[in-house]
Write an enzyme that holds these catalytic residues in place. Structure first.
Site, PDB file in Angstrom:
ATOM      1  N   TRP A   1       0.990  -1.278  -0.019  1.00 22.59           N
ATOM      2  CA  TRP A   1       0.043  -0.019   0.211  1.00 22.59           C
ATOM      3  C   TRP A   1       0.936   1.326   0.004  1.00 22.59           C
ATOM      4  CZ3 TRP A   1      -3.646  -1.850  -2.265  1.00 22.59           C
ATOM      5  CH2 TRP A   1      -4.352  -2.986  -1.878  1.00 22.59           C
TER       6      TRP A   1
ATOM      7  N   ASP B   1     -14.630 -13.019  12.397  1.00 23.60           N
ATOM      8  CA  ASP B   1     -14.663 -13.957  11.083  1.00 23.60           C
ATOM      9  C   ASP B   1     -16.080 -13.380  10.351  1.00 23.60           C
ATOM     10  OD1 ASP B   1     -15.336 -15.980   9.561  1.00 23.60           O
ATOM     11  OD2 ASP B   1     -15.199 -17.709  11.147  1.00 23.60           O
ATOM     12  N   PHE B   2     -15.551 -12.854   9.234  1.00 23.29           N
ATOM     13  CA  PHE B   2     -16.532 -12.374   8.467  1.00 23.29           C
ATOM     14  C   PHE B   2     -17.336 -13.231   7.709  1.00 23.29           C
ATOM     15  CE2 PHE B   2     -12.493 -11.262   5.463  1.00 23.29           C
ATOM     16  CZ  PHE B   2     -12.674 -12.633   4.917  1.00 23.29           C
TER      17      PHE B   2
ATOM     18  N   ARG C   1      -8.157  -7.195  -1.590  1.00 16.01           N
ATOM     19  CA  ARG C   1      -7.426  -8.623  -1.582  1.00 16.01           C
ATOM     20  C   ARG C   1      -8.051  -9.639  -0.684  1.00 16.01           C
ATOM     21  NH1 ARG C   1      -1.089  -7.284  -1.247  1.00 16.01           N
ATOM     22  NH2 ARG C   1      -1.763  -6.272   0.784  1.00 16.01           N
TER      23      ARG C   1
ATOM     24  N   HIS D   1     -10.365 -12.461  -3.576  1.00 19.59           N
ATOM     25  CA  HIS D   1      -9.389 -13.319  -4.525  1.00 19.59           C
ATOM     26  C   HIS D   1      -9.092 -14.489  -3.638  1.00 19.59           C
ATOM     27  CE1 HIS D   1      -5.104 -11.494  -3.691  1.00 19.59           C
ATOM     28  NE2 HIS D   1      -5.879 -11.850  -2.510  1.00 19.59           N
ATOM     29  N   ASP D   2      -9.339 -14.980  -2.381  1.00 21.57           N
ATOM     30  CA  ASP D   2      -8.763 -15.908  -1.464  1.00 21.57           C
ATOM     31  C   ASP D   2      -9.696 -16.946  -1.818  1.00 21.57           C
ATOM     32  OD1 ASP D   2      -6.391 -14.685  -0.651  1.00 21.57           O
ATOM     33  OD2 ASP D   2      -7.477 -13.896   1.107  1.00 21.57           O
TER      34      ASP D   2
ATOM     35  N   ASN E   1      -1.129 -17.888  -8.564  1.00 22.31           N
ATOM     36  CA  ASN E   1      -0.582 -18.044  -7.061  1.00 22.31           C
ATOM     37  C   ASN E   1      -1.772 -18.227  -6.206  1.00 22.31           C
ATOM     38  OD1 ASN E   1       1.507 -17.485  -5.440  1.00 22.31           O
ATOM     39  ND2 ASN E   1       0.266 -15.711  -4.547  1.00 22.31           N
TER      40      ASN E   1
HETATM   41  C1  LIG Z   1      -4.766 -11.374   1.212  1.00 27.92           C
HETATM   42  S1  LIG Z   1      -5.130 -10.816   3.028  1.00 27.92           S
HETATM   43  C2  LIG Z   1      -5.726  -9.140   2.583  1.00 27.92           C
HETATM   44  C3  LIG Z   1      -5.458  -8.207   3.720  1.00 27.92           C
HETATM   45  C4  LIG Z   1      -5.732  -6.701   3.651  1.00 27.92           C
HETATM   46  N1  LIG Z   1      -7.007  -6.504   3.426  1.00 27.92           N
HETATM   47  C5  LIG Z   1      -4.578  -6.164   2.536  1.00 27.92           C
HETATM   48  O1  LIG Z   1      -5.216  -5.976   1.513  1.00 27.92           O
HETATM   49  O2  LIG Z   1      -3.513  -5.966   2.949  1.00 27.92           O
HETATM   50  C6  LIG Z   1      -6.693 -11.573   3.034  1.00 27.92           C
HETATM   51  C7  LIG Z   1      -7.098 -11.256   4.837  1.00 27.92           C
HETATM   52  O3  LIG Z   1      -8.343 -11.892   5.224  1.00 27.92           O
HETATM   53  C8  LIG Z   1      -8.320 -12.305   6.380  1.00 27.92           C
HETATM   54  N2  LIG Z   1      -9.222 -13.317   6.637  1.00 27.92           N
HETATM   55  C9  LIG Z   1      -9.160 -14.499   5.991  1.00 27.92           C
HETATM   56  N3  LIG Z   1     -10.391 -15.289   6.498  1.00 27.92           N
HETATM   57  C10 LIG Z   1     -11.009 -14.166   7.258  1.00 27.92           C
HETATM   58  C11 LIG Z   1     -12.329 -14.484   8.260  1.00 27.92           C
HETATM   59  N4  LIG Z   1     -13.026 -15.594   8.053  1.00 27.92           N
HETATM   60  N5  LIG Z   1     -12.846 -13.406   8.641  1.00 27.92           N
HETATM   61  C12 LIG Z   1     -12.121 -12.169   8.796  1.00 27.92           C
HETATM   62  N6  LIG Z   1     -10.741 -12.099   8.005  1.00 27.92           N
HETATM   63  C13 LIG Z   1     -10.385 -13.080   7.363  1.00 27.92           C
HETATM   64  C14 LIG Z   1      -6.895 -12.835   6.564  1.00 27.92           C
HETATM   65  O4  LIG Z   1      -6.433 -12.836   8.119  1.00 27.92           O
HETATM   66  C15 LIG Z   1      -6.004 -11.885   5.842  1.00 27.92           C
HETATM   67  O5  LIG Z   1      -5.774 -10.771   6.550  1.00 27.92           O
END
Ligand SMILES: C[S@@+](CC[C@H](N)C(=O)[O-])C[C@H]1O[C@@H](n2cnc3c(N)ncnc32)[C@H](O)[C@@H]1O
Length: 275
Positions: free
Chosen positions: A141, A166-167, A182, A185-186, A232
């Site tokens: 960033w 936990d979203f 981001r 994309h996970d 990736n």
């Molecule tokens: C690729 S990172 C992106 C983080 C940040 N938004 C950025 O762009 O720098 C994905 C984030 O999703 C969070 N995450 C994954 N599962 C989650 C959940 N169930 N509830 C809340 N956050 C979660 C992870 O801890 C991680 O910080």
């Protein structure tokens, strides 16, 4: 070569030195073999990561502008933590790319021996790994934050929510704007829809969602960097990079309207959709 030079602290040593250094000084400074360091430095020069000048028959090495700005830890725009994360985690997962393509899933089990049914338990498999990943995530960033946050006029949305807890399960607070950088994309489409529907329900009427991701071209022929990011996502997550119309479909089926996207010309792009 880049990973090894970062890991050894070559760019840091050169950034802090009063001027270019000879091989012996670099090797002694980072605790490495003279002959091996000479080869690493020469490869870095050819990769344009270092400069070299010869004085009195001796080579002296220094950082290029790019290395000074992005590869030395003392620079405010340093990307060292991300490179170390890539060296220690991502690079190993990519060693199993063929198997990932065969199976269509990430390679945590094969690479690190940890099951990835719960994705982020695998990603955060130790406290050190969690800290490394967090530091790495923050760095981009400093280069790309402004372009994504200025892509749209966000002044209409006074109350902004950065999702924590936990979203997928916890209550989401009511807000005018939700920023998901981001995140999508996970995850596979089904999980994205689940999350977007939850965000839509909590969003104030007239509010919006800002999605920050690296967008694939509509015909999927580029950008190359985003195609590689998508691979990736295959080796490391349950997700993928997506085209604007793919995001449009996900957002509109969750209820969002007025879909707009902006390509920033940098790594990450921005999408805004309203409730
Ligand atoms: C690729 S990172 C992106 C983080 C940040 N938004 C950025 O762009 O720098 C994905 C984030 O999703 C969070 N995450 C994954 N599962 C989650 C959940 N169930 N509830 C809340 N956050 C979660 C992870 O801890 C991680 O910080």
């Amino acid at each position: 070569v880049l990973f090894a030079a970062c890991e050894l602290g070559v760019f840091d040593l050169l950034a802090e030195a009063p001027g270019p250094l000879a091989v012996a000084a670099v090797a002694a400074g980072v605790g490495a073999s003279y002959h091996a360091m000479e080869r690493l430095l020469d490869a870095c020069v050819s990769l344009k990561l270092l400069t070299v000048e010869t004085r009195g028959g001796q080579a002296f090495y220094g950082n290029t502008e790019m290395s000074r700005v992005y590869l030395s830890r003392i620079s405010p725009t340093s990307q060292c933590s991300m490179l170390l994360y890539m060296a220690r985690t991502t690079y190993h997962c990519w060693g199993h790319l063929a198997q990932a393509v065969r199976e269509g899933k990430n390679q945590y089990l094969q690479t690190f021996g940890v099951p990835a049914e719960d994705l982020f338990t695998a990603i955060y498999r130790s406290e050190g790994e969690r800290v490394q990943f967090m530091q790495a995530l923050r760095e981009v960033w400093s280069m790309n934050g402004r372009s994504v946050l200025t892509a749209f006029d966000l002044s209409l949305f006074p109350l902004v929510c950065d999702l924590g807890g936990d979203f997928f399960k916890d209550h989401l607070p009511e807000a005018d704007l939700y920023i998901l950088a981001r995140i999508l994309h996970d995850w596979a489409d089904g999980r994205c829809s689940q999350l977007l529907e939850r965000v839509y329900r909590s969003c104030k009427p007239g509010g919006a969602i800002l999605v920050i991701e690296s967008l694939l071209d509509e015909d999927r022929r580029g950008p190359l960097l985003t195609q590689l990011y998508s691979l990736n996502m295959l080796v490391q997550t349950e997700g993928q990079e997506r085209t604007p119309s793919h995001f449009h479909a996900l957002l509109s089926s969750a209820g969002f309207r007025d879909f707009q996207f902006k390509k920033t010309g940098a790594i990450y792009d921005a999408i805004l959709a309203r409730k």
